[in-house]
Design a protein around this motif. Structure first.
Motif, PDB file in Angstrom:
ATOM      1  N   PHE A   8       7.338  18.279  -5.109  1.00 57.71           N
ATOM      2  CA  PHE A   8       7.860  17.461  -4.023  1.00 57.71           C
ATOM      3  C   PHE A   8       7.232  16.083  -4.099  1.00 57.71           C
ATOM      4  N   GLU A   9       7.885  15.104  -3.498  1.00 55.86           N
ATOM      5  CA  GLU A   9       7.353  13.744  -3.433  1.00 55.86           C
ATOM      6  C   GLU A   9       7.406  13.248  -1.996  1.00 55.86           C
ATOM      7  N   ALA A  10       6.334  12.589  -1.583  1.00 51.62           N
ATOM      8  CA  ALA A  10       6.246  12.057  -0.225  1.00 51.62           C
ATOM      9  C   ALA A  10       5.789  10.601  -0.281  1.00 51.62           C
ATOM     10  N   PRO A  11       6.563   9.674   0.284  1.00 50.94           N
ATOM     11  CA  PRO A  11       6.100   8.287   0.368  1.00 50.94           C
ATOM     12  C   PRO A  11       5.160   8.125   1.559  1.00 50.94           C
ATOM     13  N   VAL A  12       3.999   7.526   1.314  1.00 49.07           N
ATOM     14  CA  VAL A  12       3.007   7.302   2.364  1.00 49.07           C
ATOM     15  C   VAL A  12       2.306   5.976   2.104  1.00 49.07           C
ATOM     16  N   MET A  13       1.502   5.539   3.052  1.00 49.82           N
ATOM     17  CA  MET A  13       0.644   4.370   2.853  1.00 49.82           C
ATOM     18  C   MET A  13      -0.752   4.872   2.528  1.00 49.82           C
ATOM     19  N   PRO A  57       0.790  -1.221   0.000  1.00 52.13           N
ATOM     20  CA  PRO A  57       0.000   0.000   0.000  1.00 52.13           C
ATOM     21  C   PRO A  57       0.828   1.280   0.000  1.00 52.13           C
ATOM     22  N   LEU A  58       2.156   1.155  -0.132  1.00 53.30           N
ATOM     23  CA  LEU A  58       2.975   2.361  -0.233  1.00 53.30           C
ATOM     24  C   LEU A  58       2.697   3.051  -1.562  1.00 53.30           C
ATOM     25  N   VAL A  59       2.685   4.368  -1.547  1.00 55.48           N
ATOM     26  CA  VAL A  59       2.521   5.175  -2.750  1.00 55.48           C
ATOM     27  C   VAL A  59       3.427   6.394  -2.625  1.00 55.48           C
ATOM     28  N   VAL A  60       3.634   7.065  -3.737  1.00 54.71           N
ATOM     29  CA  VAL A  60       4.338   8.342  -3.732  1.00 54.71           C
ATOM     30  C   VAL A  60       3.333   9.413  -4.105  1.00 54.71           C
ATOM     31  N   LEU A  61       3.185  10.408  -3.245  1.00 56.23           N
ATOM     32  CA  LEU A  61       2.317  11.541  -3.533  1.00 56.23           C
ATOM     33  C   LEU A  61       3.181  12.671  -4.070  1.00 56.23           C
ATOM     34  N   ARG A  62       2.861  13.134  -5.271  1.00 54.45           N
ATOM     35  CA  ARG A  62       3.548  14.268  -5.882  1.00 54.45           C
ATOM     36  C   ARG A  62       2.681  15.498  -5.649  1.00 54.45           C
ATOM     37  N   HIS A  63       3.278  16.514  -5.059  1.00 50.23           N
ATOM     38  CA  HIS A  63       2.532  17.725  -4.741  1.00 50.23           C
ATOM     39  C   HIS A  63       3.391  18.935  -5.043  1.00 50.23           C
ATOM     40  N   PHE A  64       2.750  20.088  -5.102  1.00 52.32           N
ATOM     41  CA  PHE A  64       3.433  21.312  -5.505  1.00 52.32           C
ATOM     42  C   PHE A  64       3.434  22.292  -4.342  1.00 52.32           C
ATOM     43  N   GLY A  65       4.595  22.871  -4.067  1.00 53.11           N
ATOM     44  CA  GLY A  65       4.743  23.781  -2.932  1.00 53.11           C
ATOM     45  C   GLY A  65       3.774  24.955  -2.987  1.00 53.11           C
ATOM     46  N   THR A  74       0.151  10.490   9.974  1.00 48.46           N
ATOM     47  CA  THR A  74       0.853   9.873  11.095  1.00 48.46           C
ATOM     48  C   THR A  74       1.832  10.802  11.802  1.00 48.46           C
ATOM     49  N   TYR A  75       2.265  11.886  11.140  1.00 54.56           N
ATOM     50  CA  TYR A  75       3.231  12.794  11.764  1.00 54.56           C
ATOM     51  C   TYR A  75       2.593  14.057  12.319  1.00 54.56           C
ATOM     52  N   GLY A  76       1.282  14.133  12.280  1.00 50.79           N
ATOM     53  CA  GLY A  76       0.603  15.300  12.807  1.00 50.79           C
ATOM     54  C   GLY A  76      -0.503  15.761  11.873  1.00 50.79           C
ATOM     55  N   HIS A  77      -1.226  16.769  12.322  1.00 48.72           N
ATOM     56  CA  HIS A  77      -2.414  17.255  11.621  1.00 48.72           C
ATOM     57  C   HIS A  77      -2.097  17.988  10.314  1.00 48.72           C
ATOM     58  N   ASP A  78      -0.923  18.623  10.215  1.00 46.71           N
ATOM     59  CA  ASP A  78      -0.612  19.492   9.081  1.00 46.71           C
ATOM     60  C   ASP A  78       0.723  19.199   8.403  1.00 46.71           C
ATOM     61  N   PRO A  79       0.952  17.993   7.886  1.00 47.18           N
ATOM     62  CA  PRO A  79       2.198  17.786   7.141  1.00 47.18           C
ATOM     63  C   PRO A  79       2.168  18.625   5.857  1.00 47.18           C
ATOM     64  N   ASN A  80       3.327  19.067   5.406  1.00 45.14           N
ATOM     65  CA  ASN A  80       3.385  19.923   4.221  1.00 45.14           C
ATOM     66  C   ASN A  80       2.724  19.298   3.010  1.00 45.14           C
ATOM     67  N   TRP A  81       2.918  17.994   2.804  1.00 44.86           N
ATOM     68  CA  TRP A  81       2.333  17.372   1.615  1.00 44.86           C
ATOM     69  C   TRP A  81       0.810  17.477   1.646  1.00 44.86           C
TER      70      TRP A  81
END
Length: 125
Positions: free
Chosen positions: A42-47, A27-35, A60-67
């Motif tokens: 940017f790219e963020a690996p998440v489940m 279930p790992l994916v890479v989320l591509r998002h724009f600043g 999992t790291y808090g309410h407001d991760p940058n991604w």
């Protein structure tokens, strides 16, 4: 605060190792998002887990991760899952969506005090 939120440097250390794996192994994916301010990609690996309305990701790291903030601000992004790329649309916050993830994962998320989620729709590119 979720347990992993106490270790803010952890993603910076783990992400470079997780990205290649996340592109290919669900279930790992890479989320591509724009600043939000820079416009950089940017790219963020998440489940991410499939739901009836798209996919859901635990914050999992808090309410407001940058991604998550970037996806919410732009209203779009991309997801790479098992080598395929999808367009992300309609990102939205959810709370206590444990019923939408597999039961063992939900139990771990509860134990880690994770109650915030981001859900979004996808279409193949």
């Amino acid at each position: 605060m979720p347990f992993l939120g106490r270790f803010p440097a952890l993603p910076r250390v783990l992400n470079p190792y997780m990205l290649p794996l996340a592109r290919k192994v669900p279930p790992l994916v890479v989320l591509r998002h724009f600043g939000r301010r820079t416009g950089r990609t940017f790219e963020a690996p998440v489940m991410a887990f499939a739901t009836g309305r798209g996919f859901i990701v635990a914050l999992t790291y808090g309410h407001d991760p940058n991604w998550a903030l970037n996806l919410l601000a732009a209203g779009q992004g991309e997801m790479v899952r098992a080598g395929r790329t999808y367009a992300i649309s309609d990102p939205r916050r959810r709370t206590d969506a444990h019923a939408d993830v597999p039961a063992p994962i939900a139990a771990i998320l509860r134990a880690m005090d994770v109650h915030d989620f981001l859900e979004f729709s996808t279409t193949p590119l």
